[in-house]
Design a protein around this motif. Sequence first.
Motif, PDB file in Angstrom:
ATOM      1  N   PHE A  88       0.833  -1.200   0.000  1.00 48.38           N
ATOM      2  CA  PHE A  88       0.000   0.000   0.000  1.00 48.38           C
ATOM      3  C   PHE A  88       0.870   1.252   0.000  1.00 48.38           C
ATOM      4  O   PHE A  88       0.595   2.214  -0.716  1.00 48.38           O
ATOM      5  CB  PHE A  88      -0.937   0.020   1.216  1.00 48.38           C
ATOM      6  CG  PHE A  88      -1.619   1.350   1.387  1.00 48.38           C
ATOM      7  CD1 PHE A  88      -2.738   1.664   0.633  1.00 48.38           C
ATOM      8  CD2 PHE A  88      -1.131   2.297   2.275  1.00 48.38           C
ATOM      9  CE1 PHE A  88      -3.356   2.901   0.758  1.00 48.38           C
ATOM     10  CE2 PHE A  88      -1.731   3.535   2.401  1.00 48.38           C
ATOM     11  CZ  PHE A  88      -2.848   3.835   1.648  1.00 48.38           C
ATOM     12  N   LEU A  89       1.908   1.244   0.814  1.00 46.82           N
ATOM     13  CA  LEU A  89       2.810   2.387   0.916  1.00 46.82           C
ATOM     14  C   LEU A  89       3.416   2.735  -0.444  1.00 46.82           C
ATOM     15  O   LEU A  89       3.398   3.898  -0.873  1.00 46.82           O
ATOM     16  CB  LEU A  89       3.910   2.067   1.929  1.00 46.82           C
ATOM     17  CG  LEU A  89       4.903   3.141   2.290  1.00 46.82           C
ATOM     18  CD1 LEU A  89       4.204   4.302   2.984  1.00 46.82           C
ATOM     19  CD2 LEU A  89       5.980   2.557   3.192  1.00 46.82           C
ATOM     20  N   VAL A  90       3.911   1.733  -1.138  1.00 44.29           N
ATOM     21  CA  VAL A  90       4.514   1.953  -2.459  1.00 44.29           C
ATOM     22  C   VAL A  90       3.469   2.422  -3.465  1.00 44.29           C
ATOM     23  O   VAL A  90       3.683   3.394  -4.195  1.00 44.29           O
ATOM     24  CB  VAL A  90       5.221   0.679  -2.962  1.00 44.29           C
ATOM     25  CG1 VAL A  90       5.664   0.828  -4.400  1.00 44.29           C
ATOM     26  CG2 VAL A  90       6.409   0.341  -2.071  1.00 44.29           C
ATOM     27  N   SER A  91       2.326   1.749  -3.499  1.00 43.48           N
ATOM     28  CA  SER A  91       1.316   2.113  -4.493  1.00 43.48           C
ATOM     29  C   SER A  91       0.731   3.498  -4.221  1.00 43.48           C
ATOM     30  O   SER A  91       0.465   4.252  -5.157  1.00 43.48           O
ATOM     31  CB  SER A  91       0.210   1.057  -4.576  1.00 43.48           C
ATOM     32  OG  SER A  91      -0.480   0.974  -3.357  1.00 43.48           O
ATOM     33  N   SER A  92       0.570   3.864  -2.959  1.00 38.93           N
ATOM     34  CA  SER A  92       0.056   5.194  -2.637  1.00 38.93           C
ATOM     35  C   SER A  92       1.056   6.274  -3.039  1.00 38.93           C
ATOM     36  O   SER A  92       0.665   7.327  -3.558  1.00 38.93           O
ATOM     37  CB  SER A  92      -0.255   5.293  -1.146  1.00 38.93           C
ATOM     38  OG  SER A  92      -0.764   6.568  -0.836  1.00 38.93           O
ATOM     39  N   TYR A  93       2.336   6.011  -2.823  1.00 39.05           N
ATOM     40  CA  TYR A  93       3.381   6.957  -3.237  1.00 39.05           C
ATOM     41  C   TYR A  93       3.330   7.176  -4.752  1.00 39.05           C
ATOM     42  O   TYR A  93       3.301   8.311  -5.226  1.00 39.05           O
ATOM     43  CB  TYR A  93       4.747   6.421  -2.809  1.00 39.05           C
ATOM     44  CG  TYR A  93       5.914   7.179  -3.387  1.00 39.05           C
ATOM     45  CD1 TYR A  93       6.282   8.426  -2.892  1.00 39.05           C
ATOM     46  CD2 TYR A  93       6.654   6.656  -4.442  1.00 39.05           C
ATOM     47  CE1 TYR A  93       7.352   9.129  -3.430  1.00 39.05           C
ATOM     48  CE2 TYR A  93       7.733   7.353  -4.981  1.00 39.05           C
ATOM     49  CZ  TYR A  93       8.066   8.587  -4.472  1.00 39.05           C
ATOM     50  OH  TYR A  93       9.120   9.275  -5.018  1.00 39.05           O
ATOM     51  N   LEU A  94       3.287   6.079  -5.499  1.00 35.36           N
ATOM     52  CA  LEU A  94       3.263   6.184  -6.962  1.00 35.36           C
ATOM     53  C   LEU A  94       1.966   6.806  -7.460  1.00 35.36           C
ATOM     54  O   LEU A  94       1.967   7.628  -8.387  1.00 35.36           O
ATOM     55  CB  LEU A  94       3.484   4.813  -7.588  1.00 35.36           C
ATOM     56  CG  LEU A  94       4.851   4.178  -7.309  1.00 35.36           C
ATOM     57  CD1 LEU A  94       4.888   2.754  -7.829  1.00 35.36           C
ATOM     58  CD2 LEU A  94       5.971   5.014  -7.885  1.00 35.36           C
ATOM     59  N   ARG A  95       0.854   6.443  -6.845  1.00 38.40           N
ATOM     60  CA  ARG A  95      -0.443   6.990  -7.227  1.00 38.40           C
ATOM     61  C   ARG A  95      -0.492   8.502  -6.982  1.00 38.40           C
ATOM     62  O   ARG A  95      -1.007   9.259  -7.799  1.00 38.40           O
ATOM     63  CB  ARG A  95      -1.543   6.269  -6.441  1.00 38.40           C
ATOM     64  CG  ARG A  95      -2.921   6.487  -6.946  1.00 38.40           C
ATOM     65  CD  ARG A  95      -3.980   5.600  -6.281  1.00 38.40           C
ATOM     66  NE  ARG A  95      -3.786   5.403  -4.854  1.00 38.40           N
ATOM     67  CZ  ARG A  95      -3.416   4.238  -4.294  1.00 38.40           C
ATOM     68  NH1 ARG A  95      -3.200   3.191  -5.032  1.00 38.40           N
ATOM     69  NH2 ARG A  95      -3.281   4.146  -2.996  1.00 38.40           N
ATOM     70  N   THR A  96       0.085   8.955  -5.878  1.00 46.21           N
ATOM     71  CA  THR A  96       0.126  10.384  -5.563  1.00 46.21           C
ATOM     72  C   THR A  96       0.911  11.146  -6.624  1.00 46.21           C
ATOM     73  O   THR A  96       0.501  12.222  -7.076  1.00 46.21           O
ATOM     74  CB  THR A  96       0.756  10.608  -4.171  1.00 46.21           C
ATOM     75  OG1 THR A  96      -0.034   9.928  -3.190  1.00 46.21           O
ATOM     76  CG2 THR A  96       0.845  12.079  -3.829  1.00 46.21           C
ATOM     77  N   ARG A  97       2.028  10.579  -7.037  1.00 44.97           N
ATOM     78  CA  ARG A  97       2.837  11.229  -8.084  1.00 44.97           C
ATOM     79  C   ARG A  97       2.061  11.314  -9.398  1.00 44.97           C
ATOM     80  O   ARG A  97       2.067  12.347 -10.069  1.00 44.97           O
ATOM     81  CB  ARG A  97       4.153  10.479  -8.271  1.00 44.97           C
ATOM     82  CG  ARG A  97       5.091  10.646  -7.077  1.00 44.97           C
ATOM     83  CD  ARG A  97       6.399   9.937  -7.265  1.00 44.97           C
ATOM     84  NE  ARG A  97       7.179  10.415  -8.395  1.00 44.97           N
ATOM     85  CZ  ARG A  97       7.949  11.504  -8.380  1.00 44.97           C
ATOM     86  NH1 ARG A  97       8.046  12.227  -7.295  1.00 44.97           N
ATOM     87  NH2 ARG A  97       8.636  11.853  -9.457  1.00 44.97           N
TER      88      ARG A  97
END
Length: 140
Positions: A88-97
């Motif tokens: 979730f942490l990785v996907s949320s970071y990428l999704r935010t970008r």
Amino acid sequence: MEIDDIELNIDNPEENDDEGQLTPAEVIELMEEAWINEKFAPEVLPHKLEIVECLLGQISYMEGNLQNLKSSDFKKSIHQLEVDRLRFLVSSYLRTRLEKIETYVTYILQQEQERSEHGKTLYLTKEELQFARDFSEGTL
């Protein structure tokens, strides 16, 4: 394989030859910091691709260890929750970008062009830059 092996050997022991290598806890801490900074910054920050790739490698290794445990083991489900949290942490970071790129695509492309012309480090990865160009042209 025992559950303690998962807790202590999150990173691949064969890859520990480099001095100065980050521990799994340090990688997670850096990823959390990058995620929070990206989430609350008004513009796209420099990418943290190395941290993302390192964490994804650790997640894969942890999942491999989890497959060797019995499904009835309660500790397995706890460790699976940690793996899910890291995903979730990785996907949320990428999704935010990506959301920032979609919202401010023209400005971001102009900024990246200026950085490129002045020989500065680009904030977007090659893939994000391609996404921004495609999104700007409406080819997505």
